[in-house]
Design a protein around this motif. Structure first.
Motif, PDB file in Angstrom:
ATOM      1  N   LEU A  36       0.858  -1.178   0.000  1.00 23.32           N
ATOM      2  CA  LEU A  36       0.000   0.000   0.000  1.00 23.32           C
ATOM      3  C   LEU A  36       0.897   1.231   0.000  1.00 23.32           C
ATOM      4  O   LEU A  36       1.675   1.432   0.937  1.00 23.32           O
ATOM      5  CB  LEU A  36      -0.892   0.032   1.235  1.00 23.32           C
ATOM      6  N   ALA A  37       0.785   2.026  -1.036  1.00 29.13           N
ATOM      7  CA  ALA A  37       1.595   3.234  -1.158  1.00 29.13           C
ATOM      8  C   ALA A  37       0.693   4.456  -1.071  1.00 29.13           C
ATOM      9  O   ALA A  37      -0.486   4.409  -1.415  1.00 29.13           O
ATOM     10  CB  ALA A  37       2.363   3.235  -2.476  1.00 29.13           C
ATOM     11  N   PRO A 180      21.529  -4.049   7.475  1.00 26.47           N
ATOM     12  CA  PRO A 180      21.490  -5.521   7.615  1.00 26.47           C
ATOM     13  C   PRO A 180      20.160  -6.018   8.180  1.00 26.47           C
ATOM     14  O   PRO A 180      19.649  -7.061   7.736  1.00 26.47           O
ATOM     15  CB  PRO A 180      22.648  -5.813   8.575  1.00 26.47           C
ATOM     16  N   GLU A 181      19.595  -5.280   9.145  1.00 31.24           N
ATOM     17  CA  GLU A 181      18.312  -5.691   9.722  1.00 31.24           C
ATOM     18  C   GLU A 181      17.178  -5.521   8.713  1.00 31.24           C
ATOM     19  O   GLU A 181      16.242  -6.324   8.672  1.00 31.24           O
ATOM     20  CB  GLU A 181      18.029  -4.870  10.984  1.00 31.24           C
ATOM     21  N   GLN A 182      17.242  -4.493   7.896  1.00 34.73           N
ATOM     22  CA  GLN A 182      16.235  -4.318   6.851  1.00 34.73           C
ATOM     23  C   GLN A 182      16.242  -5.509   5.893  1.00 34.73           C
ATOM     24  O   GLN A 182      15.188  -6.011   5.497  1.00 34.73           O
ATOM     25  CB  GLN A 182      16.492  -3.029   6.074  1.00 34.73           C
ATOM     26  N   ALA A 207      11.901   1.387  -2.574  1.00 34.10           N
ATOM     27  CA  ALA A 207      12.838   0.297  -2.855  1.00 34.10           C
ATOM     28  C   ALA A 207      12.388  -0.982  -2.163  1.00 34.10           C
ATOM     29  O   ALA A 207      12.454  -2.075  -2.746  1.00 34.10           O
ATOM     30  CB  ALA A 207      14.245   0.688  -2.409  1.00 34.10           C
ATOM     31  N   ASP A 208      11.919  -0.861  -0.911  1.00 33.20           N
ATOM     32  CA  ASP A 208      11.421  -2.036  -0.197  1.00 33.20           C
ATOM     33  C   ASP A 208      10.191  -2.615  -0.881  1.00 33.20           C
ATOM     34  O   ASP A 208      10.034  -3.835  -1.004  1.00 33.20           O
ATOM     35  CB  ASP A 208      11.086  -1.675   1.250  1.00 33.20           C
ATOM     36  N   MET A 209       9.289  -1.740  -1.318  1.00 35.82           N
ATOM     37  CA  MET A 209       8.083  -2.215  -2.001  1.00 35.82           C
ATOM     38  C   MET A 209       8.438  -3.030  -3.243  1.00 35.82           C
ATOM     39  O   MET A 209       7.907  -4.117  -3.473  1.00 35.82           O
ATOM     40  CB  MET A 209       7.211  -1.032  -2.415  1.00 35.82           C
ATOM     41  N   PHE A 210       9.345  -2.485  -4.049  1.00 36.33           N
ATOM     42  CA  PHE A 210       9.711  -3.166  -5.283  1.00 36.33           C
ATOM     43  C   PHE A 210      10.501  -4.443  -5.005  1.00 36.33           C
ATOM     44  O   PHE A 210      10.490  -5.366  -5.813  1.00 36.33           O
ATOM     45  CB  PHE A 210      10.502  -2.224  -6.189  1.00 36.33           C
ATOM     46  N   ALA A 211      11.160  -4.519  -3.851  1.00 35.02           N
ATOM     47  CA  ALA A 211      11.982  -5.685  -3.531  1.00 35.02           C
ATOM     48  C   ALA A 211      11.148  -6.911  -3.179  1.00 35.02           C
ATOM     49  O   ALA A 211      11.554  -8.045  -3.481  1.00 35.02           O
ATOM     50  CB  ALA A 211      12.933  -5.355  -2.384  1.00 35.02           C
ATOM     51  N   VAL A 212       9.980  -6.724  -2.543  1.00 32.38           N
ATOM     52  CA  VAL A 212       9.253  -7.889  -2.024  1.00 32.38           C
ATOM     53  C   VAL A 212       7.805  -7.993  -2.506  1.00 32.38           C
ATOM     54  O   VAL A 212       7.175  -9.036  -2.313  1.00 32.38           O
ATOM     55  CB  VAL A 212       9.244  -7.909  -0.474  1.00 32.38           C
ATOM     56  N   VAL A 233       6.241  -1.792 -13.971  1.00 32.61           N
ATOM     57  CA  VAL A 233       6.093  -0.391 -13.595  1.00 32.61           C
ATOM     58  C   VAL A 233       7.416   0.072 -13.010  1.00 32.61           C
ATOM     59  O   VAL A 233       8.193  -0.740 -12.471  1.00 32.61           O
ATOM     60  CB  VAL A 233       4.950  -0.213 -12.562  1.00 32.61           C
ATOM     61  N   ASP A 234       7.697   1.372 -13.127  1.00 29.57           N
ATOM     62  CA  ASP A 234       8.908   1.912 -12.515  1.00 29.57           C
ATOM     63  C   ASP A 234       8.517   2.819 -11.346  1.00 29.57           C
ATOM     64  O   ASP A 234       7.361   3.241 -11.231  1.00 29.57           O
ATOM     65  CB  ASP A 234       9.766   2.674 -13.527  1.00 29.57           C
TER      66      ASP A 234
END
Length: 245
Positions: A36-37, A180-182, A207-212, A233-234
């Motif tokens: 959710l963005a 590292p924790e992220q 970046a986190d959204m696109f990663a997972v 999408v970018d």
């Protein structure tokens, strides 16, 4: 049979004259991560609080595992299998992992005919839930305040897994964590996908959204501004949807 585990149809929420949400349609499948963005005030928190039973919708329908549902509070949503992990994790820092996983639902045994809390069994059961996530703790009797940020996230997620959650709402899970924790938290979310949980992922970090994530749903001023499949999408397009350009 549909694999949609959670769906909302036309969900609206009004606080007096303020329209916080307006006819939000949303779906989540088993083994899917949907991000959710949206900027602050876009309606993300209101929407997830409706799903988790904190708020009642003014209009619309929630369907869970194919059936219409109405939760009269967070406990009812948790009992059904919808868990929320907030940014502060809602952990009791002075308790060990067993005490946190079983908080309010402690295992009891008899000692000299009197009931007592079975802390050893609670630690063992909690450890099993966390090991499912491929996280290993050296000391199970330490208070969770002594754990790293990633380990604390694992305790909160392990609690949800132990109590058979099917939907997990994660609110800013990487905020205030080191790199590292992220990465560890991202690995935990990927692990949840393989176990068939549906995850709603709230973050300000694209970046986190696109990663997972598999999909990104953008809210703007209480309405769905757009929905995009990750990989098609970018980030710039997501930002344009968020700001209305």
């Amino acid at each position: 049979m549909s694999d949609i585990v959670l769906e909302t149809r036309g969900i609206s929420k009004r606080f007096g004259g303020v329209h916080a949400l307006e006819r939000v349609d949303f779906s989540l499948r088993a083994g899917e991560v949907v991000a959710l963005a949206g900027d602050n005030g876009a309606g993300k928190s209101t929407f997830t609080k409706i799903i988790s039973g904190v708020f009642q919708p003014s209009e619309g329908e929630i369907r869970y595992c194919g059936q219409p549902v109405s939760f009269d509070g967070p406990q009812a949503a948790r009992a059904a299998g919808i868990e929320t992990i907030y940014q502060d994790l809602a952990l009791a820092d002075n308790l060990d992992i067993g005490g946190n996983v079983f908080l309010g639902r402690e295992i009891k045994s008899k000692f000299l005919f009197l009931p007592r809390i079975d802390r050893k069994r609670m630690r063992e059961e909690a450890a099993k839930a966390i090991q499912v996530l491929d996280v290993h703790l050296d000391r199970l009797d330490r208070p969770v305040r002594a754990l790293s940020g990633g380990q604390r996230q694992a305790v909160a997620i392990g609690r949800a897994i132990h109590w058979d959650a099917r939907v997990l709402i994660m609110d800013e899970p990487t905020a205030a964590l080191g790199v590292p924790e992220q990465r560890k938290v991202m690995d935990l979310i990927r692990s949840l996908k393989t176990k068939g949980l549906g995850v709603i992922f709230i973050s300000h970090n694209l970046a986190d959204m696109f990663a997972v994530s598999d999909r990104i749903v953008v809210l703007r001023r209480g309405v769905v501004a757009g929905e995009r499949q990750v990989g098609h999408v970018d980030p710039e397009e997501i930002v344009r949807l968020m700001v209305g350009q």
